[in-house]
Design a protein around this motif. Structure first.
Motif, short mmCIF file in Angstrom:
data_model
loop_
_atom_site.label_atom_id
_atom_site.label_comp_id
_atom_site.label_asym_id
_atom_site.label_seq_id
_atom_site.Cartn_x
_atom_site.Cartn_y
_atom_site.Cartn_z
N LYS A 136 47.33 39.37 39.76
CA LYS A 136 48.05 38.20 39.28
C LYS A 136 49.56 38.40 39.41
O LYS A 136 50.29 37.47 39.69
CB LYS A 136 47.70 37.91 37.83
CG LYS A 136 46.31 37.37 37.63
CD LYS A 136 46.03 37.17 36.15
CE LYS A 136 44.56 36.91 35.93
NZ LYS A 136 44.20 36.94 34.51
N ASP A 137 50.03 39.64 39.16
CA ASP A 137 51.45 39.93 39.16
C ASP A 137 51.99 40.39 40.52
O ASP A 137 53.19 40.60 40.67
CB ASP A 137 51.76 41.01 38.12
CG ASP A 137 51.47 40.55 36.71
OD1 ASP A 137 51.46 39.32 36.47
OD2 ASP A 137 51.22 41.41 35.84
N ALA A 138 51.11 40.56 41.50
CA ALA A 138 51.53 41.11 42.79
C ALA A 138 52.47 40.16 43.52
O ALA A 138 52.24 38.96 43.58
CB ALA A 138 50.31 41.41 43.65
N GLU A 139 53.53 40.73 44.05
CA GLU A 139 54.46 39.97 44.87
C GLU A 139 54.25 40.46 46.30
O GLU A 139 54.55 41.60 46.63
CB GLU A 139 55.90 40.23 44.42
CG GLU A 139 56.87 39.24 44.97
CD GLU A 139 58.27 39.44 44.41
OE1 GLU A 139 59.20 38.98 45.08
OE2 GLU A 139 58.41 40.05 43.36
N ILE A 176 40.57 51.00 44.63
CA ILE A 176 40.72 52.28 43.93
C ILE A 176 41.58 52.17 42.66
O ILE A 176 41.25 52.74 41.64
CB ILE A 176 41.24 53.37 44.89
CG1 ILE A 176 41.14 54.74 44.24
CG2 ILE A 176 42.63 53.08 45.39
CD1 ILE A 176 41.32 55.90 45.21
N PHE A 177 42.67 51.40 42.70
CA PHE A 177 43.54 51.29 41.54
C PHE A 177 43.84 49.85 41.15
O PHE A 177 44.66 49.59 40.30
CB PHE A 177 44.89 51.98 41.79
CG PHE A 177 44.76 53.45 42.06
CD1 PHE A 177 44.27 54.32 41.10
CD2 PHE A 177 45.14 53.97 43.29
CE1 PHE A 177 44.16 55.67 41.36
CE2 PHE A 177 45.03 55.32 43.55
CZ PHE A 177 44.54 56.18 42.59
N VAL A 178 43.19 48.88 41.78
CA VAL A 178 43.52 47.47 41.58
C VAL A 178 42.80 46.93 40.34
O VAL A 178 41.61 47.13 40.16
CB VAL A 178 43.13 46.64 42.82
CG1 VAL A 178 43.41 45.17 42.59
CG2 VAL A 178 43.87 47.15 44.03
N THR A 179 43.57 46.23 39.51
CA THR A 179 43.00 45.51 38.37
C THR A 179 43.29 44.03 38.56
O THR A 179 44.16 43.64 39.33
CB THR A 179 43.63 45.98 37.04
OG1 THR A 179 45.02 45.61 37.05
CG2 THR A 179 43.49 47.47 36.84
N GLU A 180 42.58 43.19 37.83
CA GLU A 180 42.82 41.75 37.91
C GLU A 180 44.25 41.42 37.54
O GLU A 180 44.90 40.57 38.16
CB GLU A 180 41.86 41.02 36.95
CG GLU A 180 40.77 40.29 37.67
CD GLU A 180 39.91 39.49 36.71
OE1 GLU A 180 40.41 38.50 36.14
OE2 GLU A 180 38.75 39.88 36.54
N PRO A 228 53.60 44.24 50.98
CA PRO A 228 54.40 44.15 49.76
C PRO A 228 55.85 43.80 50.07
O PRO A 228 56.37 44.16 51.12
CB PRO A 228 54.30 45.56 49.16
CG PRO A 228 53.97 46.44 50.31
CD PRO A 228 53.17 45.60 51.27
N VAL A 229 56.48 43.09 49.16
CA VAL A 229 57.89 42.75 49.27
C VAL A 229 58.72 43.97 48.89
O VAL A 229 59.80 44.20 49.43
CB VAL A 229 58.22 41.53 48.38
CG1 VAL A 229 59.71 41.27 48.35
CG2 VAL A 229 57.46 40.31 48.86
N ASP A 230 58.19 44.76 47.96
CA ASP A 230 58.83 46.02 47.58
C ASP A 230 57.77 46.99 47.07
O ASP A 230 56.65 46.59 46.76
CB ASP A 230 59.94 45.81 46.55
CG ASP A 230 59.50 45.00 45.34
OD1 ASP A 230 58.37 45.23 44.85
OD2 ASP A 230 60.28 44.17 44.86
N VAL A 231 58.14 48.25 47.06
CA VAL A 231 57.26 49.30 46.55
C VAL A 231 58.08 50.23 45.66
O VAL A 231 59.24 50.49 45.92
CB VAL A 231 56.58 50.12 47.67
CG1 VAL A 231 55.60 49.29 48.45
CG2 VAL A 231 57.59 50.76 48.60
N ARG A 232 57.44 50.69 44.61
CA ARG A 232 58.11 51.63 43.71
C ARG A 232 57.74 53.04 44.15
O ARG A 232 56.56 53.38 44.26
CB ARG A 232 57.67 51.38 42.27
CG ARG A 232 58.45 52.20 41.29
CD ARG A 232 58.03 51.87 39.88
NE ARG A 232 58.80 52.69 39.00
CZ ARG A 232 59.46 52.23 37.96
NH1 ARG A 232 59.42 50.95 37.68
NH2 ARG A 232 60.15 53.04 37.20
N VAL A 233 58.75 53.84 44.39
CA VAL A 233 58.58 55.24 44.78
C VAL A 233 59.35 56.06 43.76
O VAL A 233 60.58 56.02 43.74
CB VAL A 233 59.09 55.51 46.21
CG1 VAL A 233 58.89 56.97 46.57
CG2 VAL A 233 58.40 54.60 47.21
#
Length: 124
Positions: free
Chosen positions: A113-116, A105-109, A6-11
């Protein structure tokens, strides 16, 4: 073989930038595989000292540090730094295994599409 990093992660409410680096990461005189900079919301992962699997585990280790920090849980109040690192390492390894065993486990289509992400070439 390539992995997606990932380029970034939300924590919590913060977005941490993930930086892959070849520069040595040294903290308190110790060489590190990764580093979490809480003040600047940056996670650095050293790419020269570890393979793909280790980089994934290191990322999860650093995310665990960020999670505890963002929730204001200071494990060092209750244990030594070595014990705290052992706990954080264990969380990182367990999360890595959970994700490997349950990749969707948590991935949706829509999420895909929006993943960076950044593609990282590995040495194999």
């Amino acid at each position: 073989m390539c992995m997606l990093m990932p380029v970034d992660v939300r924590v919590g409410s913060c977005i941490y930038k993930v930086v892959l680096t070849e520069e040595p990461l040294v903290i308190n005189g110790h060489s590190c595989l990764g580093y979490c900079d809480y003040m600047n919301h940056v996670i650095k992962i050293n790419t020269t000292l570890q393979d793909e699997q280790a980089m994934e585990q290191t990322l999860l280790h650093e995310i665990a540090h960020a999670m505890f920090y963002e929730r204001q849980v200071d494990l060092c109040k209750y244990m030594s730094n070595d014990e705290m690192e052992y706990i954080i390492d264990s969380i990182g390894f367990m999360l890595h295994q959970l994700i490997l065993d349950n990749p969707s486990i948590f991935v949706t289509e829509e999420m895909l599409k929006d993943a960076e992400v950044e593609i990282v070439e590995t040495k194999e």
